[in-house]
Scaffold this active site. Structure first.
Site, short mmCIF file in Angstrom:
data_model
loop_
_atom_site.label_atom_id
_atom_site.label_comp_id
_atom_site.label_asym_id
_atom_site.label_seq_id
_atom_site.Cartn_x
_atom_site.Cartn_y
_atom_site.Cartn_z
CG ASP A 1 -6.59 -2.64 -3.80
OD1 ASP A 1 -7.12 -1.64 -3.28
OD2 ASP A 1 -5.36 -2.88 -3.72
CB SER B 1 -0.97 -0.05 1.19
OG SER B 1 -1.98 0.92 1.06
CG HIS C 1 -5.67 -2.30 0.05
ND1 HIS C 1 -4.86 -1.87 -0.97
CD2 HIS C 1 -5.18 -1.71 1.18
CE1 HIS C 1 -3.94 -1.06 -0.51
NE2 HIS C 1 -4.11 -0.96 0.81
#
Length: 318
Positions: free
Chosen positions: A260, A162, A290
């Site tokens: 995601d 991320s 995610h």
């Protein structure tokens, strides 16, 4: 492709909690969000590898502020060891060395390699580009101490998930276009569902804006806390998809999740790297969301993803 059934049940429970009045992350203060994130981490903990050498390292950033690092080493490794420098996710606002401890342990044992986890400072107390500069300072520490620790600076990967993957990929670009800013040039990048473009809203962000763990409003909340001003969104160090020259950047291993909101910008970055001659290996997880690397307690299948990524990482760190 449908959601993984175990993950679907987990997301249903999360939705039930919101329906019962638990606020979403973007409705909290940063301190409340951090506490909730760490609480969730404890609930998601899985039996990650324990037979490792783990060292807590206290060093300083360029301005004298404390910079916490954590070094993981396999017990039976032969020196000098390759190193994965790892930056945790959390939108630059939440997350810690502890929140991604299990992820680092998996990569350390499965690759095997040393893992240096970087406890960079968080926003909004420390806005862009502080986290990036902390990453540069962590690399300087590694360059200075590698020999005494039996670590091989010629076999280093920059990695993260991320927002942490954003830091990793920006540092990898800097190693080519601004080499004076990084003490070590990476041999590879490990980019797990990275943030690459805060400058616009991609289709996947609209499609998966709610109900898939990371929400679009939360992304906005992260960016607003991290940026000094909206102009920062257009800086390639904030949005690396906007970088013009990627030629010569280290080969990338990328992990993308099918549900995601960051899927499209991650794929766009992979395509841009390939278009400029950079080798890219993409691991697609079509039924997952995610933050999947921290979901092994929800979906044991995630450990197979750890294994495939570690195998790919080992292949480029030989």
């Amino acid at each position: 492709m449908s959601l993984h059934p175990d993950l679907e049940a987990f997301l249903d429970l999360a939705q039930d909690s919101q329906d019962a009045g638990l606020p979403a992350m973007h409705q909290m203060t940063p301190s409340e969000a951090r506490a909730t994130f760490e609480q969730t981490t404890a609930q998601l903990r899985w039996p990650a590898p324990e037979d490792l050498l783990v060292s807590e390292i206290d060093t300083s950033a360029r301005d004298g502020a404390p910079l916490a690092l954590r070094l993981y080493r396999p017990n039976a490794a032969v020196s000098p060891m390759p190193v994965l420098v790892y930056f945790h996710g959390g939108g630059f606002v939440v997350g810690s060395l502890d929140s991604h401890d299990g992820v680092c342990r998996e990569f350390c044992q499965r690759t095997p390699c040393a893992v240096l986890s970087v406890g960079y400072r968080l926003a909004p107390e420390h806005r862009f580009p502080t986290a990036l500069e902390d990453g540069e300072d962590a690399l300087s520490w590694l360059a200075e101490n590698a020999v005494s620790l039996g670590l091989d600076t010629s076999r280093v990967a920059f990695g993260g998930d991320s927002a942490g993957a954003t830091l990793a990929t920006v540092l990898a670009i800097q190693a080519v276009v601004q080499p004076h800013t990084v003490a070590i040039a990476p041999k590879a990048q490990l980019l797990c569902y990275p943030v690459t473009d805060a400058s616009r809203v991609h289709d996947s962000r609209l499609l998966f804006s709610e109900g898939y763990l990371l929400e679009s409003d939360t992304l906005d909340w992260f960016y607003q806390h991290y940026a000094r001003s909206p102009e920062d969104y257009l800086d390639w160090r904030f949005s690396p998809l906007l970088a013009e020259d990627l030629q010569g950047v280290a080969p990338a291993i990328m992990l993308l999740a099918g549900f995601d909101p960051l899927l499209d910008e991650g794929q766009a970055y992979a395509d841009k790297l390939r278009g400029q001659g950079v080798s890219v290996e993409v691991e697609h997880c079509p039924g997952l969301t995610h933050d999947l690397l921290r979901m092994a307690s929800v979906m044991p299948d995630v450990l197979r993803v750890h294994e495939r990524l570690s195998r790919a990482l080992a292949g480029v760190l030989v």
